[in-house]
Write a protein that holds these residues in place. Structure first.
Motif, PDB file in Angstrom:
ATOM      1  N   ASP A  24       0.773  -1.280   0.183  1.00 19.89           N
ATOM      2  CA  ASP A  24      -0.114  -0.054   0.113  1.00 19.89           C
ATOM      3  C   ASP A  24       0.888   1.270  -0.029  1.00 19.89           C
ATOM      4  OD1 ASP A  24       0.741   0.507   2.538  1.00 19.89           O
ATOM      5  OD2 ASP A  24      -0.815  -0.548   3.441  1.00 19.89           O
ATOM      6  N   ASN A  25       0.329   2.358  -0.190  1.00 24.74           N
ATOM      7  CA  ASN A  25       1.010   3.760  -0.586  1.00 24.74           C
ATOM      8  C   ASN A  25       1.899   4.076   0.817  1.00 24.74           C
ATOM      9  OD1 ASN A  25       0.329   4.107  -2.911  1.00 24.74           O
ATOM     10  ND2 ASN A  25      -1.661   5.226  -2.502  1.00 24.74           N
ATOM     11  N   HIS A  26       1.149   3.702   2.177  1.00 27.73           N
ATOM     12  CA  HIS A  26       2.052   3.834   3.130  1.00 27.73           C
ATOM     13  C   HIS A  26       3.217   3.024   3.398  1.00 27.73           C
ATOM     14  CE1 HIS A  26       2.693   5.075   7.439  1.00 27.73           C
ATOM     15  NE2 HIS A  26       2.876   3.809   7.740  1.00 27.73           N
ATOM     16  N   ARG A  35       4.594   5.049  -6.332  1.00 26.38           N
ATOM     17  CA  ARG A  35       4.120   3.978  -7.311  1.00 26.38           C
ATOM     18  C   ARG A  35       4.704   4.437  -8.650  1.00 26.38           C
ATOM     19  NH1 ARG A  35       1.271   0.201  -5.464  1.00 26.38           N
ATOM     20  NH2 ARG A  35      -0.209   0.695  -3.481  1.00 26.38           N
TER      21      ARG A  35
END
Length: 47
Positions: A24-26, A35
Protein backbone atom coordinates in the motif's frame (compact mmCIF):
# COMPACT_ATOMS: atom_id res chain seq x y z
CA UNK A 1 23.69 -12.98 -22.89
CA UNK A 2 21.54 -15.94 -23.83
CA UNK A 3 17.80 -15.97 -24.40
CA UNK A 4 17.42 -18.06 -21.23
CA UNK A 5 19.21 -15.39 -19.18
CA UNK A 6 17.10 -12.62 -20.73
CA UNK A 7 13.91 -14.52 -19.92
CA UNK A 8 15.06 -15.07 -16.34
CA UNK A 9 15.83 -11.35 -15.99
CA UNK A 10 12.42 -10.42 -17.37
CA UNK A 11 10.73 -12.84 -14.96
CA UNK A 12 12.60 -11.20 -12.06
CA UNK A 13 11.54 -7.76 -13.31
CA UNK A 14 7.87 -8.79 -13.42
CA UNK A 15 8.10 -10.40 -9.97
CA UNK A 16 9.58 -7.24 -8.48
CA UNK A 17 6.80 -5.15 -10.03
CA UNK A 18 4.15 -7.53 -8.63
CA UNK A 19 5.63 -7.46 -5.14
CA UNK A 20 6.06 -3.69 -4.97
CA UNK A 21 2.63 -3.08 -6.50
CA UNK A 22 1.06 -5.23 -3.79
CA UNK A 23 2.28 -2.82 -1.10
CA UNK A 24 0.00 0.00 0.00
CA UNK A 25 1.02 3.66 -0.33
CA UNK A 26 2.04 3.89 3.32
CA UNK A 27 4.39 0.93 3.02
CA UNK A 28 5.89 2.36 -0.17
CA UNK A 29 6.38 5.70 1.56
CA UNK A 30 8.18 3.93 4.42
CA UNK A 31 10.55 2.51 1.80
CA UNK A 32 11.02 5.96 0.30
CA UNK A 33 9.48 5.21 -3.08
CA UNK A 34 6.32 6.12 -4.96
CA UNK A 35 4.17 4.09 -7.31
CA UNK A 36 5.75 5.99 -10.21
CA UNK A 37 9.17 4.65 -9.16
CA UNK A 38 8.24 0.97 -9.22
CA UNK A 39 9.15 0.20 -12.85
CA UNK A 40 12.46 2.04 -12.60
CA UNK A 41 13.36 0.24 -9.39
CA UNK A 42 12.37 -3.13 -10.86
CA UNK A 43 14.38 -2.42 -14.00
CA UNK A 44 17.58 -1.69 -12.07
CA UNK A 45 18.75 -5.09 -10.88
CA UNK A 46 16.79 -7.19 -13.36
CA UNK A 47 17.56 -5.51 -16.66
Amino acid sequence: MTIRQKLAQFAQYRQTIRELSALDNHQLKDLGITRADIKNIARGPAL
